[in-house]
Motif scaffolding. Structure first.
Motif, PDB file in Angstrom:
ATOM      1  N   PRO B 147     108.538  93.018  39.474  1.00  0.00           N
ATOM      2  CA  PRO B 147     107.924  91.690  39.501  1.00  0.00           C
ATOM      3  C   PRO B 147     106.410  91.737  39.335  1.00  0.00           C
ATOM      4  CG  PRO B 147     108.486  92.378  41.718  1.00  0.00           C
ATOM      5  CD  PRO B 147     108.979  93.456  40.798  1.00  0.00           C
ATOM      6  N   HIS B 148     105.873  90.710  38.663  1.00  0.00           N
ATOM      7  CA  HIS B 148     104.429  90.442  38.654  1.00  0.00           C
ATOM      8  C   HIS B 148     103.587  91.572  38.081  1.00  0.00           C
ATOM      9  CE1 HIS B 148     105.614  86.969  40.908  1.00  0.00           C
ATOM     10  NE2 HIS B 148     105.988  87.658  41.978  1.00  0.00           N
ATOM     11  N   ALA B 149     104.136  92.328  37.172  1.00  0.00           N
ATOM     12  CA  ALA B 149     103.326  93.377  36.531  1.00  0.00           C
ATOM     13  C   ALA B 149     102.169  92.724  35.763  1.00  0.00           C
ATOM     14  CB  ALA B 149     104.183  94.200  35.569  1.00  0.00           C
ATOM     15  N   GLU B 150     101.043  93.430  35.700  1.00  0.00           N
ATOM     16  CA  GLU B 150      99.923  92.934  34.888  1.00  0.00           C
ATOM     17  C   GLU B 150     100.044  93.525  33.485  1.00  0.00           C
ATOM     18  OE1 GLU B 150      95.947  91.829  36.346  1.00  0.00           O
ATOM     19  OE2 GLU B 150      95.281  93.562  35.185  1.00  0.00           O
ATOM     20  N   ILE B 151      99.997  92.634  32.494  1.00  0.00           N
ATOM     21  CA  ILE B 151     100.258  92.999  31.101  1.00  0.00           C
ATOM     22  C   ILE B 151      98.976  92.801  30.313  1.00  0.00           C
ATOM     23  CG2 ILE B 151     101.731  92.580  29.098  1.00  0.00           C
ATOM     24  CD1 ILE B 151     103.318  93.058  31.716  1.00  0.00           C
ATOM     25  N   ASP B 152      98.468  93.867  29.737  1.00  0.00           N
ATOM     26  CA  ASP B 152      97.302  93.783  28.855  1.00  0.00           C
ATOM     27  C   ASP B 152      97.833  93.997  27.449  1.00  0.00           C
ATOM     28  OD1 ASP B 152      94.573  93.819  28.084  1.00  0.00           O
ATOM     29  OD2 ASP B 152      94.058  95.011  29.850  1.00  0.00           O
ATOM     30  N   VAL B 153      97.565  93.046  26.532  1.00  0.00           N
ATOM     31  CA  VAL B 153      98.105  93.164  25.179  1.00  0.00           C
ATOM     32  C   VAL B 153      96.972  92.966  24.177  1.00  0.00           C
ATOM     33  CG1 VAL B 153      98.833  90.734  25.242  1.00  0.00           C
ATOM     34  CG2 VAL B 153      99.867  92.269  23.568  1.00  0.00           C
ATOM     35  N   TRP B 154      96.973  93.753  23.100  1.00  0.00           N
ATOM     36  CA  TRP B 154      95.958  93.576  22.062  1.00  0.00           C
ATOM     37  C   TRP B 154      96.495  94.053  20.724  1.00  0.00           C
ATOM     38  CZ3 TRP B 154      96.088  97.356  25.667  1.00  0.00           C
ATOM     39  CH2 TRP B 154      95.782  98.672  25.325  1.00  0.00           C
ATOM     40  N   GLN B 155      95.965  93.502  19.654  1.00  0.00           N
ATOM     41  CA  GLN B 155      96.507  93.804  18.324  1.00  0.00           C
ATOM     42  C   GLN B 155      95.505  93.417  17.239  1.00  0.00           C
ATOM     43  OE1 GLN B 155      99.545  90.172  18.242  1.00  0.00           O
ATOM     44  NE2 GLN B 155      98.953  90.805  16.163  1.00  0.00           N
ATOM     45  N   ALA B 172      87.394  86.307  22.073  1.00  0.00           N
ATOM     46  CA  ALA B 172      88.566  87.176  21.917  1.00  0.00           C
ATOM     47  C   ALA B 172      89.592  86.520  20.997  1.00  0.00           C
ATOM     48  CB  ALA B 172      89.190  87.452  23.278  1.00  0.00           C
ATOM     49  N   GLN B 173      90.281  87.337  20.236  1.00  0.00           N
ATOM     50  CA  GLN B 173      91.407  86.895  19.407  1.00  0.00           C
ATOM     51  C   GLN B 173      92.512  87.928  19.521  1.00  0.00           C
ATOM     52  OE1 GLN B 173      90.101  86.286  15.341  1.00  0.00           O
ATOM     53  NE2 GLN B 173      89.869  84.090  15.670  1.00  0.00           N
ATOM     54  N   ALA B 174      93.735  87.430  19.647  1.00  0.00           N
ATOM     55  CA  ALA B 174      94.908  88.302  19.647  1.00  0.00           C
ATOM     56  C   ALA B 174      94.794  89.404  20.691  1.00  0.00           C
ATOM     57  CB  ALA B 174      95.151  88.880  18.244  1.00  0.00           C
ATOM     58  N   ARG B 175      94.267  89.038  21.838  1.00  0.00           N
ATOM     59  CA  ARG B 175      94.273  89.939  22.991  1.00  0.00           C
ATOM     60  C   ARG B 175      94.253  89.081  24.252  1.00  0.00           C
ATOM     61  NH1 ARG B 175      91.021  94.225  23.062  1.00  0.00           N
ATOM     62  NH2 ARG B 175      90.240  94.014  20.934  1.00  0.00           N
ATOM     63  N   GLY B 176      94.840  89.608  25.323  1.00  0.00           N
ATOM     64  CA  GLY B 176      94.835  88.855  26.566  1.00  0.00           C
ATOM     65  C   GLY B 176      95.544  89.608  27.664  1.00  0.00           C
ATOM     66  N   VAL B 177      95.416  89.034  28.863  1.00  0.00           N
ATOM     67  CA  VAL B 177      96.056  89.601  30.047  1.00  0.00           C
ATOM     68  C   VAL B 177      97.014  88.550  30.599  1.00  0.00           C
ATOM     69  CG1 VAL B 177      95.692  90.560  32.353  1.00  0.00           C
ATOM     70  CG2 VAL B 177      94.013  90.976  30.533  1.00  0.00           C
ATOM     71  N   LEU B 178      98.241  88.936  30.894  1.00  0.00           N
ATOM     72  CA  LEU B 178      99.229  88.029  31.480  1.00  0.00           C
ATOM     73  C   LEU B 178      99.817  88.687  32.723  1.00  0.00           C
ATOM     74  CD1 LEU B 178     100.032  88.310  28.081  1.00  0.00           C
ATOM     75  CD2 LEU B 178     100.892  86.045  28.705  1.00  0.00           C
ATOM     76  N   ARG B 179     100.488  87.853  33.546  1.00  0.00           N
ATOM     77  CA  ARG B 179     101.174  88.415  34.694  1.00  0.00           C
ATOM     78  C   ARG B 179     102.648  88.070  34.569  1.00  0.00           C
ATOM     79  NH1 ARG B 179      99.737  90.948  39.116  1.00  0.00           N
ATOM     80  NH2 ARG B 179      97.537  90.568  38.707  1.00  0.00           N
ATOM     81  N   ALA B 180     103.491  89.098  34.610  1.00  0.00           N
ATOM     82  CA  ALA B 180     104.937  88.858  34.499  1.00  0.00           C
ATOM     83  C   ALA B 180     105.418  88.046  35.702  1.00  0.00           C
ATOM     84  CB  ALA B 180     105.682  90.192  34.419  1.00  0.00           C
ATOM     85  N   ASP B 181     106.553  87.376  35.539  1.00  0.00           N
ATOM     86  CA  ASP B 181     107.067  86.554  36.637  1.00  0.00           C
ATOM     87  C   ASP B 181     107.825  87.430  37.647  1.00  0.00           C
ATOM     88  OD1 ASP B 181     109.636  87.027  35.642  1.00  0.00           O
ATOM     89  OD2 ASP B 181     109.731  85.108  34.559  1.00  0.00           O
TER      90      ASP B 181
END
Lengths: 304, 304
Positions: B147-155, B172-181
């Motif tokens: 649960p609630h992993a921190e996701i850093d994504v970029w491309q 920033a474009q096409a990059r971000g940080v999200l938190r899984a549910d």
């Protein structure tokens, strides 16, 4: 192919992928060098189980080395020097020929197109230090004079700095180009060379500190001597008795290059001038190695 | 000590001088690393009979690599990447655990503190490219949700550039940080990743050219996923069918990381929104490796 010799008994599988990719390098020598480089680089990381933090520290260090370089400072040569790589490359490209003067490291402080001087001139240019009279001869291995050799000489001053390290200085000091006479002799006034530390205010200085090493080089004069028919000689003459002869930070000392620099009381110097203060003299014979015709290219050196 | 394994059967005598000097390095790990480095560096130069011209070309190349680095560009990481060193270091520090997602290279284009997004948001920020819906789950090796992993994504965008490569771009474009549910799921809109060449306008580009290699990377999305109790995962997801999957310029492809990216006709997307143009979907499960307690330091890792 020497590059194929094993760098480690049990390479990582990725190493094979990279080597396969390099196999299509068009130039055979480039292929040989890159193959050997990747083998050793990977074996280093693999054998030491290099961590990501250590890898990043290495990336940061090398970046800092590059960014410390300026028109007047070459930190990568300094790094090569303190790792003994410069001396190894010098040595294997100029193996000692019987009776000939040995080569040593070029160092980062040579300047092309230094001022030219007449024989007997003072190349010091106001550099700090006790006066020193240098007289030398350039000979071949049979003792024959090598006439009119071009002599490039450079050195640090009494405070341990080369002129190029003094940002405020607008002219050359303690460096110059001379031409030997028909008998191969040359002579000049300069200042006494003293031991000095290599620059420690950059990443190479931090590396020396981390490895528990001092930055000192024993006192020396740099010489580059060129004459038609002979191999160009790049060497130093060191001062006997220097406390750093056994621990030169750049591994440049060869016993045959250590000479007596003699302190003289005031009086008439060898060039007939009267000196009112003590001065030093150095007398040295350089023996050049006859040039050989370039060996024919090995088949693998011919670009495809 | 692994560093003591022979790097060449017949070392140059200077190598021994340098190794002796390093023996007094205070920190044992530093001593191990420097010893292995000098062994391999010297063996490389010795085995290849490196010439002075080649040595100077290497010094000049490394200097240029350092001087190409800026706040937004790390040419030494790029060099490590194209030599396969980054992937080797990644691999040996994150050996594939059974059933867990494999790691791959970090690359030079990650940015700390990227903008944060709600789940389902569009992280594209106006980047060029066809829309792409990504939905994924983060699990442990037993299938349990993380649960609630921190996701850093970029491309990179459709033109092959990361936002940080566009000097004119202020955001920033096409990059971000999200938190899984709570079920470990996360989802976002972005643009379709495309194959792109690594930067070729610097020294690393010249090296690729000299070795006859192309600079292309197959299309991929970068992920860095962190959750308490698990090892941080740094990886990519690649697009099946990409022509560069077998020849990634940085050796980052692992078959388990190649996934189907599916082109969809206009209509209702998985998030319930209506799309008037074709779009893509990617569905992927990440499996994290449980963290182990740090191993006790080996005796030689304790600084003296």
């Amino acid at each position: 192919m020497t590059a194929a010799s094993p760098a480690g008994a049990d390479p990582h599988p990725i190493t094979g992928e990279v080597l396969a990719r390099l196999a299509s390098t068009p130039d055979a020598r480039m292929r040989e060098l890159m193959t050997a480089l990747v083998r050793h680089l990977h074996a280093f990381a693999h054998e030491t189980r290099l961590t990501e933090a250590e890898w990043f520290a290495a990336v940061s260090f090398l970046t800092a080395v590059g960014q410390t370089c300026t028109e007047r400072r070459q930190e990568f040569i300094l790094l090569s020097d303190v790792l003994g790589l410069s001396m190894l490359v010098t040595d294997q490209n100029h193996p000692a020929a019987p009776g000939c003067t040995e080569s040593t490291v070029f160092g980062p402080f040579h300047v092309p197109d230094a001022p030219r001087f007449e024989l007997g001139a003072d190349i010091g240019g106001g550099a700090a230090g006790e006066p020193c009279w240098v007289q030398a001869r350039v000979r071949g291995p049979g003792g024959e004079p090598v006439p009119h050799a071009e002599i490039d000489v450079w050195q640090a001053d009494a405070e341990g700095f080369y002129d190029v390290q003094r940002a405020e200085l607008g002219h050359a000091q303690a460096r110059g180009v001379l031409r030997a006479d028909a008998d191969g002799a040359f002579r000049f006034w300069t200042v006494l060379a003293e031991a000095y530390p290599i620059p420690t205010d950059g990443p190479v200085g931090r590396l020396l500190e981390a490895t528990g090493r001092h930055p000192w080089r024993p006192a020396h004069l740099h010489f580059m001597i060129a004459a038609p028919g002979y191999e160009r000689l790049i060497t130093h003459v060191f001062r006997r008795g220097d406390r750093y002869l056994d621990s030169d930070a750049v591994f440049g000392v060869r016993p045959s290059l250590v000479a007596d620099w003699i302190r003289r009381e005031p009086g008439v110097a060898p060039d007939g001038t009267r000196r009112d203060a003590p001065y030093w003299t150095l007398d040295f014979d350089f023996v050049l190695n006859p040039a050989v015709a370039p060996a024919p290219a090995r088949p693998e050196e011919i670009p495809e």
